[in-house]
Design a protein around this motif. Structure first.
Motif, mmCIF file in Angstrom:
data_model
loop_
_atom_site.group_PDB
_atom_site.id
_atom_site.type_symbol
_atom_site.label_atom_id
_atom_site.label_comp_id
_atom_site.label_asym_id
_atom_site.label_seq_id
_atom_site.Cartn_x
_atom_site.Cartn_y
_atom_site.Cartn_z
ATOM 1 N N GLU B 88 11.714 -53.616 3.812
ATOM 2 C CA GLU B 88 11.720 -52.233 3.344
ATOM 3 C C GLU B 88 11.880 -51.260 4.519
ATOM 4 O O GLU B 88 12.649 -50.288 4.438
ATOM 5 C CB GLU B 88 10.398 -51.953 2.620
ATOM 6 C CG GLU B 88 10.181 -50.525 2.233
ATOM 7 C CD GLU B 88 11.077 -50.071 1.104
ATOM 8 O OE1 GLU B 88 11.649 -50.925 0.420
ATOM 9 O OE2 GLU B 88 11.208 -48.858 0.926
ATOM 10 N N GLU B 91 15.448 -51.325 5.666
ATOM 11 C CA GLU B 91 16.330 -50.693 4.686
ATOM 12 C C GLU B 91 16.254 -49.172 4.783
ATOM 13 O O GLU B 91 17.272 -48.491 4.834
ATOM 14 C CB GLU B 91 15.896 -51.164 3.299
ATOM 15 C CG GLU B 91 16.913 -50.924 2.227
ATOM 16 C CD GLU B 91 16.409 -51.440 0.877
ATOM 17 O OE1 GLU B 91 17.114 -51.277 -0.103
ATOM 18 O OE2 GLU B 91 15.274 -51.985 0.834
ATOM 19 N N ILE B 92 15.025 -48.645 4.817
ATOM 20 C CA ILE B 92 14.857 -47.190 4.839
ATOM 21 C C ILE B 92 15.348 -46.603 6.149
ATOM 22 O O ILE B 92 16.004 -45.569 6.162
ATOM 23 C CB ILE B 92 13.379 -46.795 4.582
ATOM 24 C CG1 ILE B 92 13.036 -47.008 3.116
ATOM 25 C CG2 ILE B 92 13.127 -45.356 4.983
ATOM 26 C CD1 ILE B 92 12.015 -46.074 2.556
ATOM 27 N N ASP B 95 19.015 -46.339 6.249
ATOM 28 C CA ASP B 95 19.540 -45.354 5.307
ATOM 29 C C ASP B 95 19.349 -43.917 5.790
ATOM 30 O O ASP B 95 20.179 -43.047 5.506
ATOM 31 C CB ASP B 95 18.791 -45.546 3.974
ATOM 32 C CG ASP B 95 19.505 -44.867 2.829
ATOM 33 O OD1 ASP B 95 20.678 -45.191 2.619
ATOM 34 O OD2 ASP B 95 18.890 -44.002 2.186
ATOM 35 N N SER B 97 19.414 -40.702 7.832
ATOM 36 C CA SER B 97 20.233 -40.142 8.923
ATOM 37 C C SER B 97 19.462 -39.034 9.639
ATOM 38 O O SER B 97 19.620 -38.834 10.837
ATOM 39 C CB SER B 97 21.551 -39.601 8.369
ATOM 40 O OG SER B 97 21.297 -38.748 7.280
ATOM 41 N N GLU B 100 13.847 -36.708 11.440
ATOM 42 C CA GLU B 100 12.501 -36.420 10.918
ATOM 43 C C GLU B 100 12.123 -37.442 9.835
ATOM 44 O O GLU B 100 11.008 -37.962 9.806
ATOM 45 C CB GLU B 100 12.495 -34.997 10.340
ATOM 46 C CG GLU B 100 11.143 -34.410 10.015
ATOM 47 C CD GLU B 100 10.368 -34.010 11.260
ATOM 48 O OE1 GLU B 100 9.137 -33.945 11.143
ATOM 49 O OE2 GLU B 100 10.970 -33.775 12.334
ATOM 50 N N VAL B 101 13.064 -37.713 8.948
ATOM 51 C CA VAL B 101 12.843 -38.650 7.838
ATOM 52 C C VAL B 101 12.745 -40.078 8.377
ATOM 53 O O VAL B 101 11.872 -40.849 7.961
ATOM 54 C CB VAL B 101 13.994 -38.532 6.804
ATOM 55 C CG1 VAL B 101 13.834 -39.550 5.683
ATOM 56 C CG2 VAL B 101 14.047 -37.109 6.245
ATOM 57 N N ALA B 104 9.386 -40.536 10.028
ATOM 58 C CA ALA B 104 8.323 -40.582 9.012
ATOM 59 C C ALA B 104 8.313 -41.940 8.322
ATOM 60 O O ALA B 104 7.247 -42.544 8.114
ATOM 61 C CB ALA B 104 8.526 -39.461 7.986
ATOM 62 N N ALA B 105 9.493 -42.452 7.997
ATOM 63 C CA ALA B 105 9.596 -43.754 7.326
ATOM 64 C C ALA B 105 9.144 -44.884 8.249
ATOM 65 O O ALA B 105 8.419 -45.793 7.827
ATOM 66 C CB ALA B 105 11.034 -43.988 6.867
ATOM 67 N N ALA B 108 5.323 -44.792 8.631
ATOM 68 C CA ALA B 108 4.647 -45.302 7.420
ATOM 69 C C ALA B 108 4.755 -46.819 7.342
ATOM 70 O O ALA B 108 3.771 -47.504 7.001
ATOM 71 C CB ALA B 108 5.267 -44.667 6.183
ATOM 72 N N GLN B 111 2.377 -48.390 9.745
ATOM 73 C CA GLN B 111 0.983 -48.344 9.281
ATOM 74 C C GLN B 111 0.734 -49.390 8.185
ATOM 75 O O GLN B 111 -0.356 -49.962 8.115
ATOM 76 C CB GLN B 111 0.628 -46.937 8.805
ATOM 77 C CG GLN B 111 0.510 -45.988 10.007
ATOM 78 C CD GLN B 111 -0.350 -44.784 9.728
ATOM 79 O OE1 GLN B 111 0.059 -43.890 9.003
ATOM 80 N NE2 GLN B 111 -1.542 -44.755 10.286
ATOM 81 N N ARG B 161 2.478 -34.501 13.617
ATOM 82 C CA ARG B 161 3.758 -34.146 13.003
ATOM 83 C C ARG B 161 3.553 -33.166 11.842
ATOM 84 O O ARG B 161 4.281 -32.185 11.716
ATOM 85 C CB ARG B 161 4.483 -35.398 12.496
ATOM 86 C CG ARG B 161 5.021 -36.290 13.616
ATOM 87 C CD ARG B 161 5.419 -37.662 13.102
ATOM 88 N NE ARG B 161 6.383 -37.558 12.027
ATOM 89 C CZ ARG B 161 7.699 -37.407 12.181
ATOM 90 N NH1 ARG B 161 8.193 -37.370 13.393
ATOM 91 N NH2 ARG B 161 8.498 -37.319 11.160
ATOM 92 N N VAL B 162 2.541 -33.458 11.018
ATOM 93 C CA VAL B 162 2.247 -32.577 9.874
ATOM 94 C C VAL B 162 1.882 -31.175 10.385
ATOM 95 O O VAL B 162 2.390 -30.173 9.884
ATOM 96 C CB VAL B 162 1.102 -33.156 8.999
ATOM 97 C CG1 VAL B 162 0.674 -32.161 7.938
ATOM 98 C CG2 VAL B 162 1.542 -34.464 8.357
ATOM 99 N N VAL B 165 4.856 -29.198 11.698
ATOM 100 C CA VAL B 165 5.699 -28.663 10.622
ATOM 101 C C VAL B 165 4.990 -27.491 9.943
ATOM 102 O O VAL B 165 5.613 -26.504 9.572
ATOM 103 C CB VAL B 165 6.048 -29.774 9.612
ATOM 104 C CG1 VAL B 165 6.736 -29.204 8.397
ATOM 105 C CG2 VAL B 165 6.940 -30.818 10.276
#
Lengths: 167, 167
Positions: B88, B91-92, B95, B97, B100-101, B104-105, B108, B111, B161-162, B165
């Motif tokens: 997973e 894969e993420i 995917d 681009s 930031e995403v 984050a992925a 996660a 963790q 990070r949170v 933002v």
């Protein structure tokens, strides 16, 4: 987390996808727990599973609430991690004839499930806050706290078992 | 935990099987981390992955040490849970681009890996004590503490990070 159903381009996509993942996971746990309740021989463990089944049903409802608050339809995506944890639990508990071994295996499997949920709810709540959705974070944190409490309860049962054997 | 290679009849069988499971998991993490280090864009996250790669290699060695102390050959069994978490993550991150995403992925996913290891080392250490093998428990608890610290470090990075933002 599940196999991707659509491309993850934004943090919002990632949040929704992970919500779909935990929605699937909670549903699988609701299906798996009755068998664990039936198989467990330690009365404390049986009781912990029973009480967690009720909580898990509430978790499903809370996740549906977050989907709604976020303007999304509730949808589940397959999650290989939770499937792996649950299939292993079924396999080991089917194989173990000794009640002590069966309970130890069931307890360990349940803690693996709890930890998976703890990490996913922790992440989801952080992302909700990052997206400015403190309302969603608050609901997700209710599930998070209950998973942490369930894990601590299982640890206490495990420790009591170790001490009982060590005496 | 992995698909069963032999019947689990005793707590000792369960202990050895779970040791084989975490041995497999640690090896998969050693393989997966270099790609995560390469992909992460947040310097703190990249550094956390880099430092955890070194720790993970030590964890493999400590698990081999426990096999030896317990009179067993080091052997890995496939673990669908860790395979699911890692596939997973791949894969993420393939995917996403947006950096930031992607970060984050990746955070996660890391963790989720840490939590899987925390629950398994916690269980293994408890079973080692139940089997009267405090020496094995002590070694396993060294890995457990490092996984907990790694998870806390990742949480601190996520929170930073949170807040960044949210400002």
């Amino acid at each position: 987390m599940g196999l991707l159903s659509k491309p993850i381009k934004t943090l919002d996509d990632l949040f929704v996808h992970t919500l779909q993942d935990i929605y699937y996971a909670e549903q699988q746990i609701v299906k798996a727990l009755p068998k664990m309740i039936e198989k467990a021989t330690d009365p404390q463990l049986k009781q912990a599973f029973q009480s967690h089944l009720g909580e898990t049903k509430n978790h499903v409802t809370r996740v549906e609430q977050v989907f709604k608050m976020h303007g999304e339809s509730a949808k589940a995506v397959t999650c290989p991690a939770i499937d792996g944890i649950i299939s292993e639990a079924k396999e080991i508990t089917a194989d173990a004839s000794d009640p002590e071994v069966l309970d130890a295996a069931a307890l360990a499997a349940a803690q693996a499930v709890e930890h998976y949920e703890i990490t996913r709810y922790g992440t989801l709540a952080a992302w909700a806050r990052q997206l400015g959705r403190n309302d969603c974070a608050t609901v997700l944190e209710q599930n998070l706290e209950e998973e942490k409490t369930a894990d601590l309860k299982l640890t206490a049962i495990a420790e009591a078992r170790v001490n009982r054997v060590a005496v």
